[in-house]
Every structure is written in structure tokens, then in C-alpha cells.
Design an enzyme around this catalytic site. Structure first.
Site, PDB file in Angstrom:
ATOM      1  N   HIS A  37       0.838  -1.204   0.000  1.00  0.00           N
ATOM      2  CA  HIS A  37       0.000   0.000   0.000  1.00  0.00           C
ATOM      3  C   HIS A  37       0.877   1.259   0.000  1.00  0.00           C
ATOM      4  O   HIS A  37       0.597   2.224  -0.710  1.00  0.00           O
ATOM      5  CB  HIS A  37      -0.868   0.044   1.253  1.00  0.00           C
ATOM      6  N   ASP A 150      -3.716  -7.198  -7.437  1.00  0.00           N
ATOM      7  CA  ASP A 150      -5.114  -7.528  -7.740  1.00  0.00           C
ATOM      8  C   ASP A 150      -5.327  -7.231  -9.230  1.00  0.00           C
ATOM      9  O   ASP A 150      -5.963  -6.248  -9.597  1.00  0.00           O
ATOM     10  CB  ASP A 150      -6.034  -6.708  -6.843  1.00  0.00           C
ATOM     11  N   MET A 188       2.974  -9.338  -0.883  1.00  0.00           N
ATOM     12  CA  MET A 188       2.440  -8.771   0.363  1.00  0.00           C
ATOM     13  C   MET A 188       0.931  -8.678   0.281  1.00  0.00           C
ATOM     14  O   MET A 188       0.378  -8.335  -0.764  1.00  0.00           O
ATOM     15  CB  MET A 188       3.032  -7.378   0.593  1.00  0.00           C
ATOM     16  N   SER A 190      -2.671  -8.043   3.113  1.00  0.00           N
ATOM     17  CA  SER A 190      -3.200  -7.921   4.483  1.00  0.00           C
ATOM     18  C   SER A 190      -3.586  -9.292   5.003  1.00  0.00           C
ATOM     19  O   SER A 190      -3.573  -9.534   6.214  1.00  0.00           O
ATOM     20  CB  SER A 190      -4.423  -6.999   4.494  1.00  0.00           C
ATOM     21  N   ARG A 191      -3.948 -10.222   4.120  1.00  0.00           N
ATOM     22  CA  ARG A 191      -4.396 -11.546   4.547  1.00  0.00           C
ATOM     23  C   ARG A 191      -3.231 -12.449   4.954  1.00  0.00           C
ATOM     24  O   ARG A 191      -3.466 -13.483   5.556  1.00  0.00           O
ATOM     25  CB  ARG A 191      -5.234 -12.211   3.454  1.00  0.00           C
TER      26      ARG A 191
END
Ligand code: AMP
Length: 288
Positions: A37, A150, A188, A190-191
Site C-alpha cells: 500500500h 489484484d 504482500m 493484508s491476509r
């Protein structure tokens, strides 16, 4: 950095930032921020006068049996990271600010939304397209940054932006940023914090197996055979299932049975325990 939680506050803050024709970049996120991010934020800062980051865990992109309630939330740490990166404005609406009672509209992008994660997660990309269109209308950015992590989401957003005139023609205002990886190659996410130490070690087999598959495809091996071998390798490494492992045209995401002259992409979604991980990489001589 100013943090705003209502549309009125957002509009007032944006009017202040826009003075003198400053260019505004939008970086939408669901929080639980990591270097991936922050890389988007740095790119955005380099290309615009002000960065507006949003943090919104969008309920409409989670299926009924997915991890909406468990999704990691760390608002104070996220705000500190964004402030340290020079973000001007943080937009963190609650679900009722984004979807007030009576909300009735869904944006659906045909074609690129349908295979891959769209098949495995029905309604997911409708939720993504709806919230991203709302964010565009709320912030009216000059440009917006999304991760190639994504890849299908990026294709859906580019298609929506073109079809619904979100950006000026011939201006590439939707900017895709290459995937940021851990030292062992794992993308990388978040999950990743859902993974036990053993699962975390095993997860690095996913990008390794993908690189091997790409070498095979680029070396002329038959694609279907390579994909079967890739799935078997991922399972052998400790993953519980593979949602898909596919070679696709990098623009349309249509499945490819063989590598052609156009840019191609290898895309995989696989589960390790209860955690679903996705990854994708460029394939082909141009490696675009
Ligand atoms: P998320 O918070 O997962 O919705 O992600 C917010 C944005 O960060 C999306 O555009 C993602 O594609 C992007 N992103 C997430 N992980 C990475 C990564 N490892 N590298 C680059 N971009 C990422």
C-alpha cells in the site's frame, strides 16, 4: 494529514486542497496497511500535489462466507503510516456513510469480471466496481493508483473508467503499480497475517512454483500440462486447494491455451488452511 469520516467533511477538505489547481491522486485501500500500500502512496506522491487515501472495508465485495468480520483493522497504526508518507487527506467512511439506508445501485462490468476470481467469488467485482465508482465521484481525483497484485481488479477498474468516462480519453489516469513482495517472494497482502508460521513458510512455494511454470511456458512447454503441474506443485507444498491457475491475455483476461505475441499473465488463487491467497506474474518474451 486531515482525517474525515463524512461526505461533508470530505468535500470541505477537498475544496481546500484543490486551491491553485493542485493535482489530486487517490489511493483506495481496505486498511491493514503494508509496504505494498505504501508503495502506491509513494508513487502517488511523486505524480500529484496531494494524495487522498481511503480506508474502507467494503462489505459489498465480501461474500456471505468470507472474512468481512475477521478482516484485520488497525485504524490508528494505518493513519500513522499514511501521515508519515505525506498523505494530505484520509477518507475513512463507515458503512452507513458509504451505503445509507435505501442504497440500491450496483455497478457490474461484464467480461473481465467473469472468470478467475469473479467465478470463485460471485458478486465480488460488482462490490469493487460500485465502491470504486463511488470513491471516484466523492473525491474526483486527477489520477488513481491500484496494485497489480489484484490484477483482475485493475482490469475491471480500467474497463469501468473507460466505459463510464471516469477519466479523460487517452489519459492513463488509472495507474497500475507492480506487486511488492516479501524477501522470499510472497506477494504482500493484508491476509498474510492470517497465516500460521508454518503456513507462512509454505506460502512462499506459490510464487516459486509460478516462476517455474513461467519458465516452462516461455521455454515452449505445452500450457495445459504446465498448469496441471503448477497446481500439483502448489498442493504438494501444503496448500489445501487451488481455485484456479490460468494463463490469460493480459488485457482481456481471456484464457490462453498457448503463448502468443500479445502480453500474457499467469494468475493463481489458492487456499492454505482457511486463507485464500492470489498472485499473478507477467509471461512472455516482452514480460509486460
Ligand atoms: P487492499 O487494501 O487489499 O484493498 O489493497 C488496496 C490497494 O493496494 C489495491 O490497489 C491493491 O492492489 C494494492 N496492493 C495490495 N497489496 C499489494 C502489493 N503487495 N503490491 C502492490 N500493491 C498492492
Amino acid at each position: 494529514m486531515q482525517t474525515v469520516t463524512s461526505l461533508d467533511m470530505l468535500r470541505t477538505a477537498l475544496a481546500g486542497l484543490r486551491a491553485d489547481g493542485a493535482r489530486i491522486a487517490l489511493v483506495p485501500t481496505m486498511g491493514a496497511l503494508h509496504e505494498g500500500h505504501l508503495t502506491l502512496v509513494r508513487r502517488a506522491r511523486a505524480e500529484a500535489d496531494h494524495v487522498v487515501a481511503s480506508i474502507f472495508v467494503n462489505p459489498r465485495q465480501f461474500g456471505p462466507n468470507e472474512d468481512l468480520d475477521a478482516y484485520p483493522r488497525q485504524p490508528a497504526a494505518d493513519a500513522a503510516m499514511l501521515e508519515a508518507e505525506g498523505v494530505s487527506l484520509l477518507w475513512t467512511p463507515g458503512p452507513e456513510a458509504m451505503y445509507p439506508a435505501g442504497f440500491a445501485t450496483t455497478v457490474s462490468v461484464a467480461g473481465v469480471s467473469e472468470g478467475l476470481c469473479g467465478a470463485a467469488r460471485p458478486g465480488h467485482f460488482d462490490g469493487v466496481a460500485t465502491v470504486v465508482l463511488k470513491l471516484f465521484n466523492q473525491v474526483a481525483p486527477d489520477m488513481a493508483f491500484f496494485g497489480e497484485k489484484d490484477f483482475q481488479q485493475l482490469a475491471v477498474i480500467r474497463t469501468m473508467a473507460r466505459d463510464l468516462d471516469l477519466t479523460r480519453p487517452h489519459v492513463d489516469a488509472i495507474i497500475g503499480v507492480p506487486t511488492v513482495r516479501e524477501a522470499d517472494g510472497l506477494a504482500m497482502s493484508s491476509r498474510n497475517r492470517y497465516l500460521s508460521p508454518g503456513q507462512r513458510t509454505a506460502a512462499a512455494a506459490l510464487p516459486r512454483a509460478m516462476r517455474e511454470a513461467i519458465a516452462g511456458i516461455e521455454g515452449g512447454a505445452q500450457v495445459a500440462g504446465v498448469l496441471l503441474q503448477l497446481e500439483a506443485g502448489i498442493i504438494a507444498a501444503g496448500f489445501s486447494s487451488v481455485d484456479y491457475a490460468a494463463l490469460a491475455d493480459a488485457r482481456s483476461l481471456a484464457p490462453l491455451a498457448a503463448l502468443g505475441p500479445e502480453p500474457a499473465r499467469l494468475l493463481v488463487a489458492a487456499r492454505i488452511g482457511d486463507t485464500r491467497l492470489i498472485d499473478n506474474m507477467p509471461v512472455g518474451p516482452a514480460r509486460r
